[in-house]
Design an enzyme around this catalytic site. Sequence first.
Site, PDB file in Angstrom:
ATOM      1  CB  CYS A 443      -0.969  -0.007   1.188  1.00  0.00           C
ATOM      2  SG  CYS A 443      -0.211   0.256   2.797  1.00  0.00           S
ATOM      3  NE  ARG A 449      -4.523   1.256   1.862  1.00  0.00           N
ATOM      4  CZ  ARG A 449      -4.396   1.848   0.678  1.00  0.00           C
ATOM      5  NH1 ARG A 449      -5.309   1.626  -0.255  1.00  0.00           N
ATOM      6  NH2 ARG A 449      -3.377   2.643   0.414  1.00  0.00           N
ATOM      7  CG  ASP A 555      -4.514   5.141   2.843  1.00  0.00           C
ATOM      8  OD1 ASP A 555      -4.754   4.664   3.966  1.00  0.00           O
ATOM      9  OD2 ASP A 555      -3.428   5.687   2.554  1.00  0.00           O
TER      10      ASP A 555
END
Length: 584
Positions: A443, A449, A555
């Site tokens: 990510c 994440r 996100d």
Amino acid sequence: MTFNNNQLSVLLTNIQERSAQGAWKSLDKARIPVILSTTAKGLLLMDRKENVEVHPCPDTEFYDFKNWVYSKINSDNGLLILPINEAIMFACDTLRKAHPEMANRFIMPSSSSLHYTLSKFNATKAAIKANIKTPETFFIKESGSDVINLPSKSLKYPRILKWDNVLNPEGNYEKGSLRVVANTIELEDSAAELAPSNCSIILQDMVPGHGVGAFFLRQNGKILLRFAHRRLHEVPWTGGVSAYCESSDDQEVLEAGERMLEAINYEGLAMVEFRKENGKSPLFLEINGRLWGSLGLALKAGADFPKAMVEYHCQQKTSVKQPSLKNKVRWHEPGFDMMFLQSLWTEQSKSRNETAPKLKGLCQVIINFINPNIGNDWMRLNEPIHTSKRYLRLVKHQLSYLKRAIIRSLEKEKTSSIVEETALRTQILGKDLHSVQNILFVCYGNICRSPYTELKWEQLRLENPQLPKSISVGFHDNVARTTPARFQSVARNLGVELTNHRSRRITEELVENADLIIAMDQRNLQDIQREFPEAMKKTILLGAIHTSANPEILDPYGQKIGTGGQIYRRLDIELDHLKNSILQ
């Protein structure tokens, strides 16, 4: 302190805010010297920047702001502080408690009164104790306690989760807010995400109707000035900030407000907010101890609260007379009215089958702009140039909004090619993952994440040792960063401990060693393509393994409360799909 125009001056902070502008107008008319100040960001929003001091931001530079106020008081014996918002009041109250000799320099509610104005939790408890009607309320968490008390009985949703203002461990003052929760899962995740901030939390039933407010200046147990208004337009239209309102003589609302203040022995300025459905009694929501955005309505109706506050503070009396509340006065805020109009097309009612009054709302907004009898803070005949600039800026902003909306609409119709291509590749590669030995989860920051997926995947490997090993990385150049506390908390609630995680940056060696690179969104794909173009052939999207309908997992960093739980629960689902694809 004796009122004396030659010695007295009043410091107004955050002067760009509507309430501060109203206070300035009031005190200037009363010929009370005023010192104007705001933040560097606030100064950019002002038409007239001359003679405006710049102060630290009370939200993000709380201690610097408090020290600035302290130095201003010490350097001017005739300076009074009239706080504009909650963060400023909280800072001034900490100074007042630490330096009792400064107590008479602050024109604001007493410390015991702020106990209620800065906390919906405390205010709602007091209202219930005083037999004042409130929405059905569950007290989820109290500040200073680690205990989260979720309702034990089955509830009907949606409901509103509200949390209080709080000074966080980093020294930033976080303003309380609210969100609509659709079910018990969203409630649990949001409560977990809020837990690290140490704020108080309540859960309330959603109340139909319109916002009403009762305003008072109460000193020594007596009401010196009262006013009431009814919100006609709110932002969003389903309920929120006032955009268009009218004065009111609703005695039921005024009496409920007075009873509430009497019950807690309130001292100072108070805005007691209710929500009222036609034909029913008002339900208490909160108390604000600051000047409000629609102050212009009260001033137009003759309820000059700023002048009365300053006069009483200095003389223990005021020349401001109680105006008649029978005369209807209307007021609108042009910028907020346009936001109300936009919300009619963008917001849906979450509580009941209400239909947005689009045509009626559009017609009324047009009337608000052209009817000279409907006041606003923008129209100043003695400042034609600045007035024109405000309206031109609004037109420019609306055109920009329209342009962005069109662009978003076009982008929604056409998925980015890199996402589309990767989603297709995911569907193809996902059918043959048996030979994968090493997975690289990617990510942007490697703090939200991808570390969650790595640790969750390791849990799955304990149950299925034949699953490939994994590691997580990001593209952010600053390494060794920790996962934000709010996401650590919600992850912990889901069985994943991120406390010891430290972010890593992606490297060529890690890319070469990976048999499969799993990204989250378009930005990740673009970063991989830019730095490691050859690796794209073994890169897939986690959200496209089961279906390509919604391939990106966005996100949660910097997003509203509740987003963390939504994202992490989706990651759980997608990782399960990945596990099944490998084991099948």
